[in-house]
Scaffold this active site. Sequence first.
Site, PDB file in Angstrom:
ATOM      1  N   LYS A  55      -1.136  -1.292  -4.210  1.00  0.00           N
ATOM      2  CA  LYS A  55      -2.186  -0.277  -4.248  1.00  0.00           C
ATOM      3  C   LYS A  55      -1.457   1.053  -4.375  1.00  0.00           C
ATOM      4  CE  LYS A  55      -5.915   2.028  -1.813  1.00  0.00           C
ATOM      5  NZ  LYS A  55      -6.554   2.326  -0.504  1.00  0.00           N
ATOM      6  N   TYR A  95       0.870  -1.181   0.000  1.00  0.00           N
ATOM      7  CA  TYR A  95       0.000   0.000   0.000  1.00  0.00           C
ATOM      8  C   TYR A  95       0.904   1.226   0.000  1.00  0.00           C
ATOM      9  CZ  TYR A  95      -3.822   3.128   1.608  1.00  0.00           C
ATOM     10  OH  TYR A  95      -4.747   4.131   1.749  1.00  0.00           O
TER      11      TYR A  95
END
Length: 293
Positions: A165, A137
Amino acid sequence: MNKDLKGLYAALLVPFDENGQVNEQGLKQIAQNAIETEELDGLYVNGSSGENFLLNTEQKKQVFKVAKEAVGDKVKLIAQVGSLDLNEAIELGKYATELGYDALSAVTPFYYPFTFEEIRDYYFDIIEATQNNMIIYAIPDLTGVNISIEQFSELFNHEKIVGVKYTAPNFFLLERIRKAFPDKLILSGFDEMLVQATISGVDGAIGSTYNVNGRRARKIFDLARQGQIQEAYQLQHDSNDIIETVLSMGIYPTLKEILRHRGIDAGLPKRPFKPFNEAHRQTLDQLIAKYDL
């Protein structure tokens, strides 16, 4: 487990009561709305949009459990387990894996100026303890951590780090990642840049506004992939009008108010976030009516 993780995900919102406790029934309704009404492919659970970093460990587990109960095996589930406490991240990762989450995700460690080697080993330790797939992330605007293409290469050498992400405005780096790692999963995290991210070759997206604007996001994503850029941009303009207005009123309380308008028990944001400001009610009502939210 190990489903194809491509597609569009709601960054799941979490409803709280006035004492900061999770409203389980409301959470189930929000999860079901994302899948049944917004027709999304999955849920990204306990990320920023779930106010995750304001929760204790047991509340995070509660959210993982309730979200899984709400949607079962119908859709893909990604568990965000990142924490400054590595032991907590591992505990959460094990718990989500036992519940049947399809992959884990973890925000880069933040606040302290960790070296890349420390960040890398943080991911490797979570993977070793859970044996689940991991999605990095990357959100440098909030963490202050910028991962270079060389560092992504080192991370992606681990077979269980399956993707990222990517919540960053650096489209040059995004293009470099896509070219260098065609087999890795890239999920865009900026709702307001979905057209640009799709053109750059992302495999899907994760968004907080997809909780209420997921169907429009789907059209943008599909049109852009089909090369119908002008049509996609027109819908992106509409989405960005929504996003701009929502941000001006406070993103989490406003999204929850839109859900409440649908009859969903969307609760309150967790303090120190403040509830929706009723001075904005007319603006919100006009937004809902204009864009059919």
